[in-house]
Design an enzyme around this catalytic site. Sequence first.
Site, PDB file in Angstrom:
ATOM      1  N   ARG A  63       6.945  -6.937 -15.619  1.00 44.57           N
ATOM      2  CA  ARG A  63       6.461  -6.313 -14.372  1.00 44.57           C
ATOM      3  C   ARG A  63       6.077  -4.855 -14.589  1.00 44.57           C
ATOM      4  O   ARG A  63       5.425  -4.251 -13.747  1.00 44.57           O
ATOM      5  CB  ARG A  63       7.511  -6.464 -13.275  1.00 44.57           C
ATOM      6  CG  ARG A  63       6.903  -6.522 -11.889  1.00 44.57           C
ATOM      7  CD  ARG A  63       7.900  -6.829 -10.793  1.00 44.57           C
ATOM      8  NE  ARG A  63       9.119  -6.096 -10.929  1.00 44.57           N
ATOM      9  CZ  ARG A  63      10.325  -6.637 -11.100  1.00 44.57           C
ATOM     10  NH1 ARG A  63      10.468  -7.944 -11.142  1.00 44.57           N
ATOM     11  NH2 ARG A  63      11.397  -5.883 -11.227  1.00 44.57           N
ATOM     12  N   TYR A 117     -12.828   2.342   5.655  1.00 44.25           N
ATOM     13  CA  TYR A 117     -12.987   0.895   5.389  1.00 44.25           C
ATOM     14  C   TYR A 117     -12.075   0.149   6.369  1.00 44.25           C
ATOM     15  O   TYR A 117     -10.898   0.514   6.544  1.00 44.25           O
ATOM     16  CB  TYR A 117     -12.566   0.663   3.933  1.00 44.25           C
ATOM     17  CG  TYR A 117     -12.555  -0.746   3.445  1.00 44.25           C
ATOM     18  CD1 TYR A 117     -13.696  -1.542   3.518  1.00 44.25           C
ATOM     19  CD2 TYR A 117     -11.415  -1.290   2.862  1.00 44.25           C
ATOM     20  CE1 TYR A 117     -13.687  -2.836   3.048  1.00 44.25           C
ATOM     21  CE2 TYR A 117     -11.404  -2.589   2.370  1.00 44.25           C
ATOM     22  CZ  TYR A 117     -12.538  -3.360   2.474  1.00 44.25           C
ATOM     23  OH  TYR A 117     -12.530  -4.637   1.994  1.00 44.25           O
ATOM     24  N   ASP A 189     -10.215   7.706  -0.685  1.00 45.18           N
ATOM     25  CA  ASP A 189     -10.824   6.485  -1.216  1.00 45.18           C
ATOM     26  C   ASP A 189     -12.112   6.915  -1.918  1.00 45.18           C
ATOM     27  O   ASP A 189     -13.102   7.259  -1.275  1.00 45.18           O
ATOM     28  CB  ASP A 189     -11.089   5.492  -0.075  1.00 45.18           C
ATOM     29  CG  ASP A 189     -11.626   4.154  -0.594  1.00 45.18           C
ATOM     30  OD1 ASP A 189     -12.267   4.141  -1.662  1.00 45.18           O
ATOM     31  OD2 ASP A 189     -11.404   3.135   0.088  1.00 45.18           O
ATOM     32  N   LYS A 214     -14.794  -2.861  -7.696  1.00 52.41           N
ATOM     33  CA  LYS A 214     -16.234  -2.542  -7.590  1.00 52.41           C
ATOM     34  C   LYS A 214     -16.766  -2.074  -8.950  1.00 52.41           C
ATOM     35  O   LYS A 214     -16.959  -2.872  -9.827  1.00 52.41           O
ATOM     36  CB  LYS A 214     -16.468  -1.495  -6.498  1.00 52.41           C
ATOM     37  CG  LYS A 214     -15.605  -1.656  -5.244  1.00 52.41           C
ATOM     38  CD  LYS A 214     -15.815  -2.961  -4.520  1.00 52.41           C
ATOM     39  CE  LYS A 214     -14.897  -3.034  -3.302  1.00 52.41           C
ATOM     40  NZ  LYS A 214     -14.717  -4.362  -2.776  1.00 52.41           N
TER      41      LYS A 214
END
Length: 396
Positions: A63, A117, A189, A214
Site C-alpha cells: 500500500r 469542476y 486544480d 488527462k
Amino acid sequence: MVDSKRPSKHPATQAVTGGRRKIWTKAVVNPPVWRASTHLYNNVADLREGLNSNEDGNFFYGRRGSPTQWSLAEALTEMEPGAAGTMLYPSGVAAIACAMLAVLNPGDEVLLTDSSYDPSRSYADAFLKRMGVTARYYDPLIGADISNQFTDKTKAILLESPGSLTFEVQDVPAICSAAKTAGVTTLLDNTWATSRFFPALHYGVDISIIAATKYIVGHSDVMMGAVTTHKKYWTKIRRTAQQLGQIVSPDDAYLAARGLRTLEVRLKQHEASALQIAHWLKDRPEVGAVLHPALPDCPGHEIWKRDYSGSSGLFSFALKDGDDRSRADFIDALELFGIGYSWGGFESLALPVDPEKHRTATKWSMDGNLVRLNIGLEHPDDLIADLAKGFEHYNK
Ligand SMILES: Cc1ncc(COP(=O)(O)O)c(C=O)c1O
C-alpha cells in the site's frame, strides 16, 4: 523523497529523466511494473528497522507503493520547482477530495471558485458538509479582493485556473498572497496547464492538484490523480493519503510514467492545434465568444499572458443564434470529435456544456450555447474540416 543531487534541467529533459533512479530501473530504461502486496524482509531485525525508516522509496508494504509508483511520484515532484513530494491517487477526484480532507476540520469553512469542476462542488456540498465543513463559492475573477471573503473560519480555498468549462484565468498569485496573509491554505486544480505551463508552487500555491488522467497519462486509458506540495504540507498530505488507503496500481503508474515522457511534445502539439482551431472558429459567423485563455475573449486573458508559459488543448466556444437541439445537431455531425467526458488524450472530443446550471456565486450570462473541445493529436486541418461539416448541420 526527491534526490536533491539532481541538477535542475529544462522541463522537457526533466520529463524524460525524472524518477529514473538506477536502483529502480537497474539495466532497463523504464522502471518495471512491480506487482506486490507483501514486501519480504531478510529477518525480524530488518522488519523492525523498516518501521523506523518508513519513507516512500523504501520497501515496506504494497500500500506504500513500489519503485513503479515511487518513480512516477518523484518525476512529478521534480517537475514542480519548490515541491517536497507528490502523492498519487486512483483518480483526479480522489486527489481533490483527499487534499481538501487533509487541511480541513469540522467547523471550518472552505471557499471554492464558482468555476470549479462539478464533482469538486458535489464533494464540498455533500461530503464536507456532512463533516461539518461549510463550503462557500466566490467569483473566479475576484483576484486580491478574495481577502474580503475570508472569515475567522476560512481555512482553505480551492482555485481552478482556468475553469475547465468556462476558462476564466484566475489571478493565482494575488489570491495566494491574500490567503497567505490570512493563514488560509491554497489548493489549485492545475490540470489544464500542468506544472509545465504553470509551476503552481512557484506562484504561491500550497497544494497543486492534477488529474493525471488527462495530460500526464495522455492516452485516455488510465484514471489517476496527483497532489504535489511543499515541505509545510507534505507530511499532512502523505499521512492523510496513507490513512485513507490511497494507492495506484503499478500497471497504471507504469502507463502514466510512459505518458509523462512525451508530455512536452504532446502539449506543444495540443497547444499549436488548439490555437489554430480557436482562431479559425473566431472567424466563423456561427460563433460568438471563443473561451481560450490565449485569446482576448477569455476572461483573465491578460493574467494568462502574465503568468502562463503556454496553453493546452481544451477550450470552449459559444454557438450563436441556436438552441440546445441545433447544438446537438452540430456535435452529432462531427466524425473526428468523439462525444464524451474527460480530455487531455490524443483524440479530439466535443461536449455540450451549460455552466449556468452549476453557478451559485455568479450568474453565467454569456450569449450562446457552449461547446467544449478537447483538441487531440489529429492533424488540425482535418479537425477544421470536420468542424466545418458540423456547421453545415447547424440551424438547418
Ligand atoms: C478540471 C478537472 N479536475 C479534475 C478532474 C477529475 O479527474 P478524474 O476524472 O481523474 O477524477 C477532471 C475530470 O474531468 C477535471 O476536468
